[in-house]
Structures are given as C-alpha cells and as structure tokens.
Design an enzyme around this catalytic site. Structure first.
Site, PDB file in Angstrom:
ATOM      1  N   ASP A  98       0.854  -1.209   0.000  1.00 14.07           N
ATOM      2  CA  ASP A  98       0.000   0.000   0.000  1.00 14.07           C
ATOM      3  C   ASP A  98       0.889   1.260   0.000  1.00 14.07           C
ATOM      4  O   ASP A  98       0.845   2.082   0.915  1.00 14.07           O
ATOM      5  CB  ASP A  98      -0.948   0.005   1.212  1.00 14.07           C
ATOM      6  CG  ASP A  98      -0.207   0.052   2.552  1.00 14.07           C
ATOM      7  OD1 ASP A  98      -0.811   0.560   3.531  1.00 14.07           O
ATOM      8  OD2 ASP A  98       0.957  -0.391   2.625  1.00 14.07           O
ATOM      9  N   ASP A 112       6.703   1.363   2.034  1.00 19.07           N
ATOM     10  CA  ASP A 112       6.468   0.384   0.963  1.00 19.07           C
ATOM     11  C   ASP A 112       7.356   0.710  -0.232  1.00 19.07           C
ATOM     12  O   ASP A 112       7.895  -0.179  -0.889  1.00 19.07           O
ATOM     13  CB  ASP A 112       5.007   0.411   0.495  1.00 19.07           C
ATOM     14  CG  ASP A 112       4.006   0.154   1.596  1.00 19.07           C
ATOM     15  OD1 ASP A 112       3.772   1.065   2.402  1.00 19.07           O
ATOM     16  OD2 ASP A 112       3.474  -0.972   1.658  1.00 19.07           O
ATOM     17  N   ASN A 152      -2.387   2.912   3.315  1.00 18.51           N
ATOM     18  CA  ASN A 152      -1.825   4.216   3.707  1.00 18.51           C
ATOM     19  C   ASN A 152      -2.587   5.365   3.054  1.00 18.51           C
ATOM     20  O   ASN A 152      -2.811   6.415   3.661  1.00 18.51           O
ATOM     21  CB  ASN A 152      -0.359   4.286   3.308  1.00 18.51           C
ATOM     22  CG  ASN A 152       0.514   3.424   4.206  1.00 18.51           C
ATOM     23  OD1 ASN A 152       0.309   3.380   5.415  1.00 18.51           O
ATOM     24  ND2 ASN A 152       1.453   2.705   3.597  1.00 18.51           N
ATOM     25  N   THR A 169       2.859  -6.075   2.682  1.00 18.70           N
ATOM     26  CA  THR A 169       3.314  -4.942   3.500  1.00 18.70           C
ATOM     27  C   THR A 169       2.205  -3.911   3.714  1.00 18.70           C
ATOM     28  O   THR A 169       2.478  -2.761   4.076  1.00 18.70           O
ATOM     29  CB  THR A 169       4.532  -4.236   2.852  1.00 18.70           C
ATOM     30  OG1 THR A 169       4.110  -3.648   1.606  1.00 18.70           O
ATOM     31  CG2 THR A 169       5.681  -5.183   2.619  1.00 18.70           C
ATOM     32  N   PHE A 200      -1.020  -0.697  12.422  1.00 22.66           N
ATOM     33  CA  PHE A 200      -1.897  -0.176  11.374  1.00 22.66           C
ATOM     34  C   PHE A 200      -2.395  -1.259  10.402  1.00 22.66           C
ATOM     35  O   PHE A 200      -3.602  -1.371  10.163  1.00 22.66           O
ATOM     36  CB  PHE A 200      -1.172   0.929  10.596  1.00 22.66           C
ATOM     37  CG  PHE A 200      -1.958   1.508   9.454  1.00 22.66           C
ATOM     38  CD1 PHE A 200      -1.727   1.080   8.154  1.00 22.66           C
ATOM     39  CD2 PHE A 200      -2.949   2.472   9.671  1.00 22.66           C
ATOM     40  CE1 PHE A 200      -2.452   1.606   7.094  1.00 22.66           C
ATOM     41  CE2 PHE A 200      -3.676   3.010   8.620  1.00 22.66           C
ATOM     42  CZ  PHE A 200      -3.427   2.563   7.328  1.00 22.66           C
ATOM     43  N   ASN A 201      -1.518  -2.025   9.780  1.00 24.18           N
ATOM     44  CA  ASN A 201      -1.945  -2.972   8.736  1.00 24.18           C
ATOM     45  C   ASN A 201      -2.982  -3.956   9.269  1.00 24.18           C
ATOM     46  O   ASN A 201      -3.992  -4.224   8.623  1.00 24.18           O
ATOM     47  CB  ASN A 201      -0.752  -3.763   8.183  1.00 24.18           C
ATOM     48  CG  ASN A 201       0.147  -2.909   7.311  1.00 24.18           C
ATOM     49  OD1 ASN A 201      -0.282  -1.909   6.749  1.00 24.18           O
ATOM     50  ND2 ASN A 201       1.407  -3.310   7.213  1.00 24.18           N
ATOM     51  N   HIS A 227       9.612   0.170   8.364  1.00 24.54           N
ATOM     52  CA  HIS A 227       8.909  -1.101   8.529  1.00 24.54           C
ATOM     53  C   HIS A 227       9.068  -2.062   7.338  1.00 24.54           C
ATOM     54  O   HIS A 227       9.634  -3.131   7.469  1.00 24.54           O
ATOM     55  CB  HIS A 227       7.412  -0.845   8.718  1.00 24.54           C
ATOM     56  CG  HIS A 227       7.063   0.120   9.802  1.00 24.54           C
ATOM     57  ND1 HIS A 227       7.153  -0.155  11.150  1.00 24.54           N
ATOM     58  CD2 HIS A 227       6.608   1.398   9.732  1.00 24.54           C
ATOM     59  CE1 HIS A 227       6.765   0.885  11.854  1.00 24.54           C
ATOM     60  NE2 HIS A 227       6.426   1.846  11.028  1.00 24.54           N
ATOM     61  N   ASP A 228       8.534  -1.694   6.189  1.00 24.09           N
ATOM     62  CA  ASP A 228       8.285  -2.653   5.116  1.00 24.09           C
ATOM     63  C   ASP A 228       9.527  -3.279   4.491  1.00 24.09           C
ATOM     64  O   ASP A 228       9.494  -4.472   4.152  1.00 24.09           O
ATOM     65  CB  ASP A 228       7.410  -2.006   4.028  1.00 24.09           C
ATOM     66  CG  ASP A 228       6.017  -1.676   4.541  1.00 24.09           C
ATOM     67  OD1 ASP A 228       5.358  -0.815   3.962  1.00 24.09           O
ATOM     68  OD2 ASP A 228       5.592  -2.301   5.540  1.00 24.09           O
TER      69      ASP A 228
HETATM   70  O1  RIB Z   1       2.362  -0.011  10.800  1.00 24.20           O
HETATM   71  C1  RIB Z   1       3.268   0.138   9.740  1.00 24.20           C
HETATM   72  C2  RIB Z   1       2.693  -0.378   8.472  1.00 24.20           C
HETATM   73  O2  RIB Z   1       1.509   0.353   8.150  1.00 24.20           O
HETATM   74  C3  RIB Z   1       3.617  -0.183   7.259  1.00 24.20           C
HETATM   75  O3  RIB Z   1       3.383  -1.194   6.325  1.00 24.20           O
HETATM   76  C4  RIB Z   1       3.193   1.146   6.715  1.00 24.20           C
HETATM   77  O4  RIB Z   1       3.459   1.270   5.313  1.00 24.20           O
HETATM   78  C5  RIB Z   1       1.709   1.095   6.946  1.00 24.20           C
HETATM   79  O5  RIB Z   1       1.132   0.367   5.860  1.00 24.20           O
HETATM   80 CA    CA Z   2       2.803  -0.596   4.032  1.00 22.69          CA
END
Ligand code: RIB
Ligand code: CA
Length: 331
Positions: free
Chosen positions: A29, A34, A59, A145, A187-188, A261-262
């Site tokens: 996303d 990403d 996102n 991701t 979040f994801n 993160h990703d």
């Molecule tokens: O919490 C972090 C994740 O949520 C990452 O993948 C960021 O890109 C958002 O999608």
């Molecule tokens: Ca992401």
C-alpha cells in the site's frame, strides 16, 4: 497443501545455492516505507523474480497506492514488472488511511507524476487466484506490506491456492512494542483484522515482521546523511522519504528516526541472518472495540497447539541499512 507438505519439495529458494531465482509477489500500500521495500526488491534482480506487484487501499486510497507502485517501478526502471490494483476497502471494517503519516500523495514530499505505464486491467485478487492456480507447488513467496485484504479475498475465492505458496512474509502486528494506530494494534492489522486472521490461519508458513522488530531499524539523521551522500539516484530519493517520515510527530518517534517497517520483509528474503526469529502462534482480535486488531502472540509450545508462525524479535540494524544502501545504489 499444508506447510508440512512443502518441506519435501524443492524450495523456492534464493538463487544463491540452487542457481534459480526466488519467485515473489509483493502486495503493498505505497506508502513511504512500501516504496523503500519496492526499491529493494526491484534492485535484487539476481535473487528475486518479482512475478507481480499487487496494491491495496491502506496508507492512502486504492487509486493512489496503485499509482504510487507504478511510479516507484518507473523510478527503478523496472517497467517490465506488472502492477495490479486490488481491493478498495477492508473486508469488514470501515476504510482508514494514514495520510497523516505518508502525506496526501502517499509518497511523502516526493514529486509524483503520471507513470508512463499504469496498472494491468485485471483486478489483483483475480490475478492472484489465476497465478497461484497455475503455479507449481510451493513455488511462490508472497510478501504483504499493507492490509492483507487482497490475499484474504483470494483465499475466500479459492482456498486451494495455498498449495502454490512456500511462505508468506508479512509486515504487521505488534506484541512487545504495543500499537501504532491504537495502544494495542499496528496499522496494517488494525485496518483489516479479519483479513490478517484469515491469512495467518491459511496453513502456509508465515513469517511476521511486526513493530517489535521494525522499531529497531530507524532512519536516524545519520542514515539520512549516508543515503544522501551516496551520490546515487535512488538512495538520495529515499533519503528525502526518510527525512519526510522523520518530520512526522507521531507516537513511534519515541527514539531518533522513524522506523523503516516494510523493507524488513525483503531484506529477510535476501539476508535472513539479519534477523532473529522465534516460533509462535498468533491470534488476531476482530471483535473488541478497545483491542481491535491486536495480535496476541504465544511463544509457549502448548500441548497439541501448532506454532506455524515465525515472529522476528531482533534485527541487526547496522547491517540492514548497509545492505539496503548497497542494493538500491545499483538501481
Ligand atoms: O504499521 C506500519 C505499516 O503500516 C507499514 O506497512 C506502513 O506502510 C503502513 O502500511
Ligand atoms: Ca505498508
């Protein structure tokens, strides 16, 4: 096919020791981090055969995540890799985006144009089902991701597609670190907890890079300087993305630099020794208003309970960023 059935087959391993490339699909996303994951994957031409990129609402909205994936692909000069736009909203929960973290465009302050090549006409979920149905057993690794909506929808359409997968590598969840969108959820998984639960339970070996490990790899001012000073095109662009993330005053900035993160998912495929993984079981909260999207991780081997998931607990941040910079400098 269960995860155990894959173990006897020729693994979809990195070209390093079997001479063939690892087939992967990146479901994302984009999204500032990403984009870094896509750059790393697209740079690994010798090791990773990216069968396709699928995008999902997360996102930012679905049209923007699709546009952004195509824009990153163009910047990486990899327009031969197809991009498929996917689900526009979570399976059950209301849509939620993270424009406050990724900017209105989804790519921070990066100048974003209209990509010369857009998405393919087929919906991502239909393409995932068709691709997995045609694939040899245990021949593809799926990297997720963003919210796991696309793969959950594909599993609902055709549960037998699990036979094609050797591993699903996920950025999502949190245990020791607590949440980043609520006190208890990442979040994801929070955006689509029902999808995450379906994917985690599908029987394919799952490797999860949660906030527990991504909070250990942060784009400090030193990292921004190193990427910018590299003199290479994409690292300098990534330095701008890192700098944008570092300006965002959000709760995870409890240490110098925003977590990256990703790219942990792709870095794991290229150099597994960067991370320490522990077997566990993971349950996803899909009902509680307070704990919605929480990932309950159990590292204790209980009588008769499977431990189908590997949870990354430690990262070698210095080697991670050195590898990331070296790889994307070649784009
Ligand atoms: O919490 C972090 C994740 O949520 C990452 O993948 C960021 O890109 C958002 O999608
Ligand atoms: Ca992401």
């Amino acid at each position: 096919m269960t995860s155990a059935a894959c173990s006897g087959l020729a693994p979809n391993a990195l070209g390093g020791h079997c001479g063939h490339m690892r087939k992967i699909i990146i479901d994302c996303d984009p999204g500032v981090d990403d984009a870094s994951a896509l750059f790393l994957g697209l740079a690994a031409r010798r090791e990773l055969d990216i069968v396709g990129v699928t995008t999902v609402a997360g996102n930012v909205g679905p049209a923007l995540t699709a546009r952004n994936a195509c824009w990153v692909r163009e910047l990486a000069k990899r327009d031969e890799v197809p991009v498929y736009a996917g689900c526009a909203r979570p399976l059950v929960r209301p849509p939620l985006d993270a424009r406050d973290v990724h900017g209105a465009s989804g790519l921070g302050g990066l100048p974003v144009g209209v990509p010369a090549k857009g998405v393919e006409p087929q919906h991502a979920v239909a393409w995932l089902v068709e691709t997995f149905r045609k694939a040899a057993p245990c021949s593809i690794t799926l990297v997720i991701t963003g919210p796991a909506t696309n793969m959950a929808a594909a599993l609902a359409m055709a549960p037998e597609i699990t036979a094609a997968l050797d591993e699903i590598v996920v950025m999502g969840g949190a245990s020791r670190e607590g949440g980043n969108i609520t006190p208890s959820a990442e979040f994801n998984v929070y955006v689509d907890p029902h999808a995450a639960a379906a994917v985690f339970a599908c029987g394919v070996p799952i490797t999860i890079f949660s906030l527990d490990v991504t909070h250990q790899v942060r784009t400090t001012a030193d990292i921004v300087t190193r990427f910018r000073a590299s003199g290479a095109r994409i690292p300098a662009l990534m330095a701008d993305l890192f700098a944008f993330s570092n300006t965002i005053k959000h709760d995870v900035l409890d240490a110098p630099g925003a977590p990256l993160h990703d790219p942990c998912t792709i870095a794991y495929l290229l150099e597994p020794s960067l991370f320490t993984l522990k077997p566990c079981s993971v349950a996803v909260e899909t009902a509680s208003a307070i704990a919605m999207g929480h990932t309950a991780v159990d590292f204790r081997a209980r009588q008769g309970q499977a431990m189908p998931i590997k949870w990354a607990v430690q990262a070698d941040a210095e080697r991670f960023f050195a590898m990331l910079l070296a790889r994307v400098s070649a784009l």
